[in-house]
Design an enzyme around this catalytic site. Structure first.
Site, PDB file in Angstrom:
ATOM      1  N   THR A 125      34.683  42.453  46.190  1.00  0.00           N
ATOM      2  CA  THR A 125      34.214  41.120  45.800  1.00  0.00           C
ATOM      3  C   THR A 125      33.284  40.521  46.852  1.00  0.00           C
ATOM      4  O   THR A 125      33.400  40.832  48.055  1.00  0.00           O
ATOM      5  CB  THR A 125      35.435  40.196  45.626  1.00  0.00           C
ATOM      6  OG1 THR A 125      35.010  38.828  45.626  1.00  0.00           O
ATOM      7  CG2 THR A 125      36.445  40.331  46.766  1.00  0.00           C
ATOM      8  N   ASP A 126      32.408  39.620  46.422  1.00  0.00           N
ATOM      9  CA  ASP A 126      31.542  38.902  47.369  1.00  0.00           C
ATOM     10  C   ASP A 126      32.347  37.981  48.287  1.00  0.00           C
ATOM     11  O   ASP A 126      31.835  37.525  49.312  1.00  0.00           O
ATOM     12  CB  ASP A 126      30.454  38.107  46.628  1.00  0.00           C
ATOM     13  CG  ASP A 126      30.988  37.015  45.718  1.00  0.00           C
ATOM     14  OD1 ASP A 126      32.220  36.924  45.514  1.00  0.00           O
ATOM     15  OD2 ASP A 126      30.161  36.224  45.209  1.00  0.00           O
ATOM     16  N   GLU A 127      33.597  37.713  47.927  1.00  0.00           N
ATOM     17  CA  GLU A 127      34.392  36.776  48.728  1.00  0.00           C
ATOM     18  C   GLU A 127      34.718  37.333  50.114  1.00  0.00           C
ATOM     19  O   GLU A 127      35.082  36.577  51.013  1.00  0.00           O
ATOM     20  CB  GLU A 127      35.661  36.365  47.976  1.00  0.00           C
ATOM     21  CG  GLU A 127      35.314  35.753  46.629  1.00  0.00           C
ATOM     22  CD  GLU A 127      36.417  34.940  45.997  1.00  0.00           C
ATOM     23  OE1 GLU A 127      37.328  34.491  46.713  1.00  0.00           O
ATOM     24  OE2 GLU A 127      36.357  34.765  44.762  1.00  0.00           O
ATOM     25  N   TYR A 149      43.344  36.060  49.481  1.00  0.00           N
ATOM     26  CA  TYR A 149      42.828  37.077  48.551  1.00  0.00           C
ATOM     27  C   TYR A 149      41.660  37.822  49.194  1.00  0.00           C
ATOM     28  O   TYR A 149      41.625  39.061  49.223  1.00  0.00           O
ATOM     29  CB  TYR A 149      42.385  36.415  47.241  1.00  0.00           C
ATOM     30  CG  TYR A 149      41.463  37.285  46.406  1.00  0.00           C
ATOM     31  CD1 TYR A 149      41.937  38.435  45.778  1.00  0.00           C
ATOM     32  CD2 TYR A 149      40.109  36.961  46.243  1.00  0.00           C
ATOM     33  CE1 TYR A 149      41.089  39.243  45.020  1.00  0.00           C
ATOM     34  CE2 TYR A 149      39.255  37.760  45.494  1.00  0.00           C
ATOM     35  CZ  TYR A 149      39.749  38.896  44.880  1.00  0.00           C
ATOM     36  OH  TYR A 149      38.914  39.695  44.137  1.00  0.00           O
ATOM     37  N   LYS A 153      41.211  41.777  50.287  1.00  0.00           N
ATOM     38  CA  LYS A 153      40.162  42.635  49.731  1.00  0.00           C
ATOM     39  C   LYS A 153      39.303  43.222  50.854  1.00  0.00           C
ATOM     40  O   LYS A 153      38.919  44.387  50.809  1.00  0.00           O
ATOM     41  CB  LYS A 153      39.293  41.849  48.744  1.00  0.00           C
ATOM     42  CG  LYS A 153      39.971  41.506  47.432  1.00  0.00           C
ATOM     43  CD  LYS A 153      40.388  42.719  46.603  1.00  0.00           C
ATOM     44  CE  LYS A 153      39.228  43.515  46.075  1.00  0.00           C
ATOM     45  NZ  LYS A 153      39.702  44.630  45.181  1.00  0.00           N
TER      46      LYS A 153
HETATM   47  P1  NAD Z   1      42.934  41.565  36.883  1.00  0.00           P
HETATM   48  O1  NAD Z   1      43.897  40.733  37.665  1.00  0.00           O
HETATM   49  O2  NAD Z   1      42.517  41.094  35.532  1.00  0.00           O
HETATM   50  O3  NAD Z   1      43.489  43.033  36.722  1.00  0.00           O
HETATM   51  C1  NAD Z   1      44.126  43.709  37.759  1.00  0.00           C
HETATM   52  C2  NAD Z   1      44.782  44.934  37.150  1.00  0.00           C
HETATM   53  O4  NAD Z   1      45.385  45.669  38.214  1.00  0.00           O
HETATM   54  C3  NAD Z   1      45.889  44.589  36.156  1.00  0.00           C
HETATM   55  O5  NAD Z   1      45.806  45.431  35.035  1.00  0.00           O
HETATM   56  C4  NAD Z   1      47.174  44.856  36.934  1.00  0.00           C
HETATM   57  O6  NAD Z   1      48.252  45.226  36.108  1.00  0.00           O
HETATM   58  C5  NAD Z   1      46.732  45.976  37.849  1.00  0.00           C
HETATM   59  N1  NAD Z   1      47.517  46.051  39.080  1.00  0.00           N
HETATM   60  C6  NAD Z   1      47.811  45.033  39.942  1.00  0.00           C
HETATM   61  N2  NAD Z   1      48.577  45.484  40.951  1.00  0.00           N
HETATM   62  C7  NAD Z   1      48.737  46.812  40.749  1.00  0.00           C
HETATM   63  C8  NAD Z   1      49.401  47.845  41.452  1.00  0.00           C
HETATM   64  N3  NAD Z   1      50.064  47.587  42.587  1.00  0.00           N
HETATM   65  N4  NAD Z   1      49.355  49.092  40.966  1.00  0.00           N
HETATM   66  C9  NAD Z   1      48.683  49.373  39.817  1.00  0.00           C
HETATM   67  N5  NAD Z   1      48.046  48.441  39.094  1.00  0.00           N
HETATM   68  C10 NAD Z   1      48.068  47.177  39.554  1.00  0.00           C
HETATM   69  O7  NAD Z   1      41.678  41.728  37.850  1.00  0.00           O
HETATM   70  P2  NAD Z   1      40.125  41.797  37.497  1.00  0.00           P
HETATM   71  O8  NAD Z   1      39.601  40.432  37.421  1.00  0.00           O
HETATM   72  O9  NAD Z   1      39.945  42.747  36.367  1.00  0.00           O
HETATM   73  O10 NAD Z   1      39.587  42.457  38.845  1.00  0.00           O
HETATM   74  C11 NAD Z   1      39.532  43.876  38.990  1.00  0.00           C
HETATM   75  C12 NAD Z   1      38.996  44.206  40.371  1.00  0.00           C
HETATM   76  O11 NAD Z   1      37.718  43.599  40.557  1.00  0.00           O
HETATM   77  C13 NAD Z   1      39.879  43.677  41.506  1.00  0.00           C
HETATM   78  O12 NAD Z   1      39.885  44.632  42.524  1.00  0.00           O
HETATM   79  C14 NAD Z   1      39.169  42.411  41.961  1.00  0.00           C
HETATM   80  O13 NAD Z   1      39.424  42.145  43.320  1.00  0.00           O
HETATM   81  C15 NAD Z   1      37.720  42.788  41.727  1.00  0.00           C
HETATM   82  N6  NAD Z   1      36.826  41.661  41.468  1.00  0.00           N
HETATM   83  C16 NAD Z   1      37.101  40.753  40.482  1.00  0.00           C
HETATM   84  C17 NAD Z   1      36.216  39.707  40.235  1.00  0.00           C
HETATM   85  C18 NAD Z   1      36.469  38.701  39.126  1.00  0.00           C
HETATM   86  O14 NAD Z   1      35.695  37.730  39.030  1.00  0.00           O
HETATM   87  N7  NAD Z   1      37.461  38.881  38.280  1.00  0.00           N
HETATM   88  C19 NAD Z   1      35.057  39.581  41.010  1.00  0.00           C
HETATM   89  C20 NAD Z   1      34.805  40.524  42.007  1.00  0.00           C
HETATM   90  C21 NAD Z   1      35.692  41.566  42.218  1.00  0.00           C
END
Ligand code: NAD
Length: 342
Positions: A125-127, A149, A153
């Protein structure tokens, strides 16, 4: 790209990515490893869940034996989405976040190295760059995460990049801005506001809505991640951003408009601790080296997303009404702060 292991493939971004991979002709098999936390739902995968190409493994990325078995089953590439992903929940739950986001990544890279995985894409993430008063962070910018968070990350990013340095594991890291689109769990600002406004309920904005974020449609992020999976250079980081840097007040204006609501629905509340005022990334590297180009205009993407939530109340109403246990970490969110959106 015969066989791709996708961790967190039942979550918001991961499920869009899996649906995309399943239709790729050169992908014979997709294995999803997901713990199905409150944020993971196999329903997010739709008909892809029943595809002959898909194998779903219910399990935790921190389970070293399971991860070893999954890696031994033949994936040639890994795309690692699994994470605790909600900033608001991370306050007071830093250990759980670090555990999944950093130690979970360590378990995966160790097993990926053992089974000579050809490409490991760590989704970040950009964060991790922390707040910026002005300008935009390139991939060379220092990591200055502040909220738990982002700290967890950033730790995961270092674990993954360290495995490239010390083990030679072919790791790429993607750092995207805030994603939005269909199937997002209704706790982050866009789905939270949409699902409240569509029910005629009020919403709360932190600190008069001054926080600035860049908004990226989930399909554009997935296109960027696929480009990194196919053509990213091992050891490299790629920022993936969208066209629109927007204050949360301006974003709220769009959401009110697409839901047919007015500013009467908005209440201002004090900010939460260390809520970073502005994130912004420079994504010229992915554009110039991988041909990455986000396609969706924010106005169109938000209208389409609102329409999806309007047409699919069965996907979110039980969560909004509290019928699905939604907040295993809720006890850790500072009370009296209103909706902990991020
Ligand atoms: P989300 O919370 O919707 O999904 C996370 C998934 O990971 C879920 O299906 C959950 O069941 C699974 N999970 C969590 N802990 C786990 C574990 N210990 N073992 C196996 N599975 C596990 O998240 P998202 O929004 O889809 O984000 C996905 C990735 O992208 C993350 O790594 C997040 O940091 C990154 N990201 C998200 C955003 C955003 O805006 N949503 C932006 C930048 C980066």
């Amino acid at each position: 790209m015969e066989h791709v292991l996708v961790t967190g493939g039942a979550g918001f971004i991961g499920s869009h990515f899996v649906k995309r991979l399943i239709t790729a002709e050169d992908v014979a098999r997709v294995t999803v490893l997901d713990a199905l936390t409150y944020a993971g739902h196999v329903e997010n995968l739709g008909t892809a869940f029943f595809s002959d190409k898909l194998r779903f493994v219910h399990g935790n990325v921190q389970d070293a034996d399971l991860v070893n078995d999954v890696m031994a089953s033949g994936p040639t590439a890994v795309v690692h989405f699994a994470a605790e992903s909600h900033v608001g929940r991370s306050y007071g739950a830093a250990r759980e976040f670090l555990s999944t986001n950093a130690l979970g990544t360590q378990v995966l890279v160790d097993a990926a190295h053992r089974h000579t995985i050809g490409k490991f894409v760590h989704v970040s993430t950009d964060e991790v760059y922390g707040p910026l008063v002005q300008g935009s962070a390139t991939e060379q910018a220092a990591l200055r995460p502040s909220v738990p968070y982002a700290v967890s990350k950033a730790a995961g990013d270092l674990v993954a990049l360290g495995a490239y340095q010390t083990l030679g594991l072919p790791v790429c890291v993607t750092r995207s801005s805030n994603n939005y689109g269909p199937y997002q769990y209704p706790e982050k600002i866009i789905p939270l506001f949409l699902t409240r406004l569509l029910r005629g309920m009020p919403v709360t904005l932190h600190d008069r809505g001054q926080h600035v974020r860049n908004w990226l449609h989930v399909e554009d992020n997935c296109a960027g991640i696929e480009a990194v999976l196919r053509d990213g250079k091992p050891g490299e980081v790629y920022n993936l951003g969208g066209g629109a840097d927007l204050s949360s007040k301006d974003l709220t204006g769009y959401l009110l408009a697409v839901c047919g609501a007015t500013w009467d629905a908005v209440t201002y509340i004090p900010d939460r601790p260390a809520n970073d005022i502005r994130y912004s990334i420079d994504w010229a590297k992915a554009r110039d080296q991988l041909g990455y180009r986000p396609k969706r205009r924010l106005e169109d993407g938000l209208a389409e997303t609102a329409e999806w939530y309007r047409r699919n109340p069965d996907r979110w109403a039980p969560i909004a009404r509290g019928k699905i246990p939604a907040v295993p970490l809720a006890r850790t969110i500072p009370s009296g702060k209103g909706s902990p959106h991020a």
